[in-house]
Enzyme design. Structure first.
Site, mmCIF file in Angstrom:
data_model
loop_
_atom_site.group_PDB
_atom_site.id
_atom_site.type_symbol
_atom_site.label_atom_id
_atom_site.label_comp_id
_atom_site.label_asym_id
_atom_site.label_seq_id
_atom_site.Cartn_x
_atom_site.Cartn_y
_atom_site.Cartn_z
ATOM 1 C CB THR A 88 -9.287 15.346 -24.128
ATOM 2 O OG1 THR A 88 -8.331 15.703 -25.111
ATOM 3 C CG2 THR A 88 -8.582 15.071 -22.811
ATOM 4 N NE ARG A 116 -1.835 20.615 -30.499
ATOM 5 C CZ ARG A 116 -2.827 20.256 -29.695
ATOM 6 N NH1 ARG A 116 -3.049 18.989 -29.447
ATOM 7 N NH2 ARG A 116 -3.592 21.159 -29.140
ATOM 8 C CB VAL A 117 2.967 18.360 -27.060
ATOM 9 C CG1 VAL A 117 2.534 17.985 -25.647
ATOM 10 C CG2 VAL A 117 3.997 17.356 -27.579
ATOM 11 N N GLY A 118 -0.374 18.858 -26.924
ATOM 12 C CA GLY A 118 -1.431 19.708 -26.366
ATOM 13 C C GLY A 118 -1.273 19.890 -24.871
ATOM 14 C CG ASP A 119 -4.857 20.665 -22.777
ATOM 15 O OD1 ASP A 119 -5.049 20.377 -23.982
ATOM 16 O OD2 ASP A 119 -5.631 20.331 -21.868
ATOM 17 C CB THR A 177 -11.605 18.457 -22.836
ATOM 18 O OG1 THR A 177 -11.589 18.089 -24.221
ATOM 19 C CG2 THR A 177 -12.973 19.046 -22.520
ATOM 20 N N GLY A 178 -10.285 20.627 -24.673
ATOM 21 C CA GLY A 178 -10.469 21.781 -25.547
ATOM 22 C C GLY A 178 -9.232 22.059 -26.370
ATOM 23 N N GLY A 237 -5.841 22.847 -26.934
ATOM 24 C CA GLY A 237 -4.712 22.739 -26.011
ATOM 25 C C GLY A 237 -3.863 23.998 -25.916
#
Ligand code: ASP
Length: 278
Positions: free
Chosen positions: A135, A163-166, A186-187, A189
């Protein structure tokens, strides 16, 4: 990263908001990074993009998830920070439509898929331990004392469709508050969302920690919260600054290419800021 820093610094005279967007757009436009064109592929071989933006002066935020028709979703996130009373988070077609209305360049979903991303997806099938992240994000402080945060991603490589991340989630992937500072993460999520990492770091500063302590503690907490799933380290990273201009970069992943700079001073770019956790 050096190029993104230069592009951001070139806009800092127009404010922190312009600077973070310029830096992130530059990384979205690079086909090498997991954002915009060239972003990591989902398990179905498509690209869907998430991005977030927050203005520390107004604490308005914008977020977009599942964008498929623009290569610069951070621009939509920035626009959405001017929407509604607090900002706005939009998904999928609605986010793409907001981009179209604003005249942000449209692209086809196929044009977001790069050969590099296809090759990385192929390698990941061969080696399931290959990195899945990358990211991109930026935080900035301007001469008026305003801070801003922006982040953009294709999400974790091989992610489940939908899927949705952070990254579009305020407080998890990004946070900016002129009274304290700004942070971007980053990482993995799901771990970042559960922990609320970007906001956690800034809140630790508000309660008296130095920024470096706050960044380290928020990443350590993130790591220790994942011991339950048998991981030690490799969970994430953070870049942050305070309203006084202190900077912290920390991660428990092996590497996190990042840098910082001020106008007229040499910039610093490194890929490791902490010894990797074994
Ligand atoms: N945080 C992103 C996500 O979970 C991935 C990354 O940082 O590279 O979608």
């Amino acid at each position: 990263v050096g190029e993104a820093l230069a592009r951001g610094l070139a806009r800092i005279g127009d404010g922190a908001r312009a600077a973070v967007v310029a830096a992130v757009v530059s990384m979205e436009e690079s086909a090498l990074l997991n954002a915009g064109r060239g972003a990591a592929l989902a398990e179905d071989g498509t690209v869907s993009l998430d991005a977030g933006f927050m203005d520390g002066q107004t604490r308005r935020f914008g977020g977009v998830a599942g964008v498929r028709r623009t290569a610069t979703p951070v621009r939509i996130a920035e626009l959405l920070a001017s929407d509604g009373e607090f900002g706005r988070l939009l998904i999928g077609d609605a986010a793409d439509a907001a981009a179209r209305t604003a005249g942000i360049a449209e692209t086809s979903p196929e044009a977001l898929v790069s050969d590099h991303a296809r090759e990385r997806a192929r390698l990941r099938v061969a080696d399931s331990t290959a990195p899945r992240g990358d990211t991109v994000g930026a935080v900035a402080l301007d001469a008026q004392g305003h801070v801003a945060a922006a982040v953009s991603t294709g999400g974790l490589a091989g992610k489940r469709a939908g899927r949705v991340g952070d990254s579009p989630i305020v407080g998890a992937g990004f946070w900016a508050d002129d009274r304290i500072g700004a942070a971007v993460t980053t990482g993995i999520g799901e771990a970042l969302m559960r922990h609320g990492t970007a906001r956690r770091c800034i809140e630790l500063v508000a309660s008296g920690a130095s920024l470096r302590e706050a960044a380290r503690r928020s990443i350590d907490e993130l790591g220790s919260s994942a011991i339950e799933v048998g991981r030690s380290g490799g969970i994430g990273g953070i870049i942050a600054l305070t309203r006084h201009g202190e900077i912290a970069i920390d991660h428990d992943t092996a590497e996190m290419a990042s840098g910082w700079g001020s106008p007229g001073e040499p910039t610093v770019v490194r890929s490791r800021w902490r010894d990797p956790v074994a």
